[in-house]
Motif scaffolding. Structure first.
Motif, PDB file in Angstrom:
ATOM      1  N   THR A  64      -2.666  -3.298  -8.970  1.00 60.58           N
ATOM      2  CA  THR A  64      -2.230  -2.088  -8.276  1.00 60.58           C
ATOM      3  C   THR A  64      -2.862  -1.984  -6.889  1.00 60.58           C
ATOM      4  O   THR A  64      -2.245  -1.456  -5.965  1.00 60.58           O
ATOM      5  CB  THR A  64      -2.541  -0.821  -9.092  1.00 60.58           C
ATOM      6  N   ALA A  65      -4.084  -2.501  -6.723  1.00 56.80           N
ATOM      7  CA  ALA A  65      -4.708  -2.520  -5.399  1.00 56.80           C
ATOM      8  C   ALA A  65      -3.890  -3.384  -4.444  1.00 56.80           C
ATOM      9  O   ALA A  65      -3.683  -3.015  -3.278  1.00 56.80           O
ATOM     10  CB  ALA A  65      -6.140  -3.032  -5.486  1.00 56.80           C
ATOM     11  N   THR A  66      -3.419  -4.516  -4.936  1.00 57.16           N
ATOM     12  CA  THR A  66      -2.594  -5.388  -4.098  1.00 57.16           C
ATOM     13  C   THR A  66      -1.292  -4.695  -3.701  1.00 57.16           C
ATOM     14  O   THR A  66      -0.900  -4.704  -2.522  1.00 57.16           O
ATOM     15  CB  THR A  66      -2.281  -6.698  -4.844  1.00 57.16           C
ATOM     16  N   ALA A  67      -0.653  -4.091  -4.676  1.00 62.03           N
ATOM     17  CA  ALA A  67       0.618  -3.410  -4.391  1.00 62.03           C
ATOM     18  C   ALA A  67       0.417  -2.242  -3.429  1.00 62.03           C
ATOM     19  O   ALA A  67       1.169  -2.083  -2.461  1.00 62.03           O
ATOM     20  CB  ALA A  67       1.248  -2.920  -5.692  1.00 62.03           C
ATOM     21  N   PHE A  68      -0.611  -1.443  -3.677  1.00 61.45           N
ATOM     22  CA  PHE A  68      -0.864  -0.295  -2.801  1.00 61.45           C
ATOM     23  C   PHE A  68      -1.252  -0.739  -1.400  1.00 61.45           C
ATOM     24  O   PHE A  68      -0.896  -0.094  -0.415  1.00 61.45           O
ATOM     25  CB  PHE A  68      -1.956   0.600  -3.398  1.00 61.45           C
ATOM     26  N   SER A  69      -2.011  -1.839  -1.300  1.00 62.25           N
ATOM     27  CA  SER A  69      -2.420  -2.288   0.046  1.00 62.25           C
ATOM     28  C   SER A  69      -1.223  -2.777   0.850  1.00 62.25           C
ATOM     29  O   SER A  69      -1.157  -2.562   2.062  1.00 62.25           O
ATOM     30  CB  SER A  69      -3.488  -3.371  -0.044  1.00 62.25           C
ATOM     31  N   VAL A  70      -0.273  -3.434   0.204  1.00 61.53           N
ATOM     32  CA  VAL A  70       0.939  -3.869   0.912  1.00 61.53           C
ATOM     33  C   VAL A  70       1.706  -2.657   1.432  1.00 61.53           C
ATOM     34  O   VAL A  70       2.147  -2.619   2.587  1.00 61.53           O
ATOM     35  CB  VAL A  70       1.831  -4.735  -0.010  1.00 61.53           C
ATOM     36  N   ILE A  71       1.827  -1.640   0.593  1.00 58.18           N
ATOM     37  CA  ILE A  71       2.517  -0.420   1.017  1.00 58.18           C
ATOM     38  C   ILE A  71       1.721   0.281   2.126  1.00 58.18           C
ATOM     39  O   ILE A  71       2.289   0.743   3.119  1.00 58.18           O
ATOM     40  CB  ILE A  71       2.745   0.512  -0.192  1.00 58.18           C
ATOM     41  N   ILE A  84      -4.796  -2.029   9.211  1.00 60.92           N
ATOM     42  CA  ILE A  84      -5.973  -2.555   8.513  1.00 60.92           C
ATOM     43  C   ILE A  84      -6.673  -1.443   7.731  1.00 60.92           C
ATOM     44  O   ILE A  84      -6.970  -1.608   6.539  1.00 60.92           O
ATOM     45  CB  ILE A  84      -6.938  -3.235   9.509  1.00 60.92           C
ATOM     46  N   LEU A  85      -6.934  -0.330   8.385  1.00 60.99           N
ATOM     47  CA  LEU A  85      -7.613   0.764   7.686  1.00 60.99           C
ATOM     48  C   LEU A  85      -6.757   1.343   6.569  1.00 60.99           C
ATOM     49  O   LEU A  85      -7.259   1.639   5.474  1.00 60.99           O
ATOM     50  CB  LEU A  85      -8.015   1.848   8.679  1.00 60.99           C
ATOM     51  N   TRP A  86      -5.458   1.519   6.821  1.00 57.55           N
ATOM     52  CA  TRP A  86      -4.595   2.035   5.763  1.00 57.55           C
ATOM     53  C   TRP A  86      -4.446   1.034   4.615  1.00 57.55           C
ATOM     54  O   TRP A  86      -4.311   1.432   3.455  1.00 57.55           O
ATOM     55  CB  TRP A  86      -3.231   2.433   6.323  1.00 57.55           C
ATOM     56  N   GLY A  87      -4.510  -0.247   4.910  1.00 54.43           N
ATOM     57  CA  GLY A  87      -4.482  -1.253   3.846  1.00 54.43           C
ATOM     58  C   GLY A  87      -5.717  -1.166   2.969  1.00 54.43           C
ATOM     59  O   GLY A  87      -5.640  -1.234   1.740  1.00 54.43           O
ATOM     60  N   ILE A  88      -6.895  -0.990   3.593  1.00 59.32           N
ATOM     61  CA  ILE A  88      -8.142  -0.875   2.820  1.00 59.32           C
ATOM     62  C   ILE A  88      -8.165   0.419   2.007  1.00 59.32           C
ATOM     63  O   ILE A  88      -8.517   0.427   0.822  1.00 59.32           O
ATOM     64  CB  ILE A  88      -9.358  -0.962   3.769  1.00 59.32           C
ATOM     65  N   ILE A  89      -7.766   1.515   2.646  1.00 58.23           N
ATOM     66  CA  ILE A  89      -7.751   2.809   1.949  1.00 58.23           C
ATOM     67  C   ILE A  89      -6.795   2.771   0.763  1.00 58.23           C
ATOM     68  O   ILE A  89      -7.127   3.203  -0.347  1.00 58.23           O
ATOM     69  CB  ILE A  89      -7.371   3.938   2.935  1.00 58.23           C
ATOM     70  N   SER A  90      -5.610   2.247   0.972  1.00 60.67           N
ATOM     71  CA  SER A  90      -4.631   2.215  -0.119  1.00 60.67           C
ATOM     72  C   SER A  90      -5.035   1.214  -1.201  1.00 60.67           C
ATOM     73  O   SER A  90      -4.744   1.433  -2.378  1.00 60.67           O
ATOM     74  CB  SER A  90      -3.233   1.921   0.427  1.00 60.67           C
ATOM     75  N   ALA A  91      -5.728   0.121  -0.851  1.00 58.85           N
ATOM     76  CA  ALA A  91      -6.208  -0.820  -1.868  1.00 58.85           C
ATOM     77  C   ALA A  91      -7.252  -0.151  -2.749  1.00 58.85           C
ATOM     78  O   ALA A  91      -7.232  -0.304  -3.982  1.00 58.85           O
ATOM     79  CB  ALA A  91      -6.784  -2.069  -1.205  1.00 58.85           C
ATOM     80  N   LEU A  92      -8.175   0.580  -2.149  1.00 58.11           N
ATOM     81  CA  LEU A  92      -9.186   1.300  -2.936  1.00 58.11           C
ATOM     82  C   LEU A  92      -8.539   2.346  -3.830  1.00 58.11           C
ATOM     83  O   LEU A  92      -8.904   2.492  -5.004  1.00 58.11           O
ATOM     84  CB  LEU A  92     -10.220   1.934  -2.013  1.00 58.11           C
ATOM     85  N   LEU A  93      -7.580   3.066  -3.281  1.00 57.80           N
ATOM     86  CA  LEU A  93      -6.863   4.060  -4.074  1.00 57.80           C
ATOM     87  C   LEU A  93      -6.105   3.402  -5.222  1.00 57.80           C
ATOM     88  O   LEU A  93      -6.140   3.872  -6.367  1.00 57.80           O
ATOM     89  CB  LEU A  93      -5.901   4.846  -3.183  1.00 57.80           C
ATOM     90  N   GLY A  94      -5.430   2.289  -4.954  1.00 62.60           N
ATOM     91  CA  GLY A  94      -4.678   1.583  -5.998  1.00 62.60           C
ATOM     92  C   GLY A  94      -5.575   1.034  -7.086  1.00 62.60           C
ATOM     93  O   GLY A  94      -5.261   1.136  -8.272  1.00 62.60           O
ATOM     94  N   PHE A  95      -6.724   0.478  -6.698  1.00 58.65           N
ATOM     95  CA  PHE A  95      -7.660  -0.050  -7.698  1.00 58.65           C
ATOM     96  C   PHE A  95      -8.193   1.078  -8.574  1.00 58.65           C
ATOM     97  O   PHE A  95      -8.260   0.947  -9.797  1.00 58.65           O
ATOM     98  CB  PHE A  95      -8.815  -0.787  -7.029  1.00 58.65           C
ATOM     99  N   THR A  96      -8.558   2.182  -7.951  1.00 52.36           N
ATOM    100  CA  THR A  96      -9.092   3.314  -8.716  1.00 52.36           C
ATOM    101  C   THR A  96      -8.045   3.875  -9.671  1.00 52.36           C
ATOM    102  O   THR A  96      -8.337   4.127 -10.841  1.00 52.36           O
ATOM    103  CB  THR A  96      -9.567   4.417  -7.749  1.00 52.36           C
ATOM    104  N   LEU A  97      -6.830   4.046  -9.188  1.00 53.91           N
ATOM    105  CA  LEU A  97      -5.765   4.564 -10.054  1.00 53.91           C
ATOM    106  C   LEU A  97      -5.431   3.592 -11.191  1.00 53.91           C
ATOM    107  O   LEU A  97      -5.319   4.001 -12.349  1.00 53.91           O
ATOM    108  CB  LEU A  97      -4.505   4.845  -9.239  1.00 53.91           C
ATOM    109  N   GLY A  98      -5.262   2.330 -10.868  1.00 50.36           N
ATOM    110  CA  GLY A  98      -4.906   1.345 -11.892  1.00 50.36           C
ATOM    111  C   GLY A  98      -5.973   1.209 -12.963  1.00 50.36           C
ATOM    112  O   GLY A  98      -5.679   1.201 -14.162  1.00 50.36           O
TER     113      GLY A  98
END
Length: 156
Positions: A64-71, A84-98
């Protein structure tokens, strides 16, 4: 005389194979079964074979971190902080949610499973037979999904 050694997964097919062997004329005293000890297996081997026990939450979190970071990177091209920053933020969010959702599901819906209970141990069947009956007995073992077959000549 010779020994035939076959390994099976613990299942009803072992019982069926033993029954067929006895019906084909192999005396009960010529058949020995040994249950292999599974306590010596390493926990890492168990974790890779059965990922739902220990590593599933991490694996889903990474996916989910990978998917969220792409989005997040895609939206980052039009948002203020950049991709870059939105990719890192969304990866952290995706990992936490998943990870969180997977652990919640494991805790609430899979709690009836016994965590120490894994697959049943393997069985080794040892049969003493003559050279003439080897091929017939080998076919019976193959018919009932033997994992491997070996033979030992007692004369040598």
């Amino acid at each position: 005389m010779m020994l035939i050694i076959g390994t099976f997964e613990h299942s009803i097919e072992v019982e069926e194979a033993l029954s067929v062997l006895e019906k084909s004329g192999v005396p009960r005293k010529s058949i020995m079964t040994v249950v292999m000890d599974k306590s010596s297996r390493l926990s890492d081997v168990t974790a890779t074979r059965y990922p739902h026990k220990k590593t599933l939450a991490f694996e889903i979190g990474m996916a989910t971190a990978t998917a969220f970071s792409v989005i997040g990177i895609s939206f980052g091209f039009v948002l203020k902080w950049g991709p870059i920053l939105w990719g890192i933020i969304s990866a952290l969010l995706g990992f936490t949610l998943g990870t969180g959702i997977t652990r919640w599901i494991q805790r609430h819906y899979l709690r009836n499973e016994n965590p120490g209970k894994g697959p049943l141990p393997e069985l080794v069947v040892i049969i003493r037979c003559t050279e003439a009956s080897f091929h017939e007995l080998r076919l019976v073992l193959l018919q009932y999904r033997v994992l491997s077959i070996g033979r030992i000549d007692e004369n040598s």
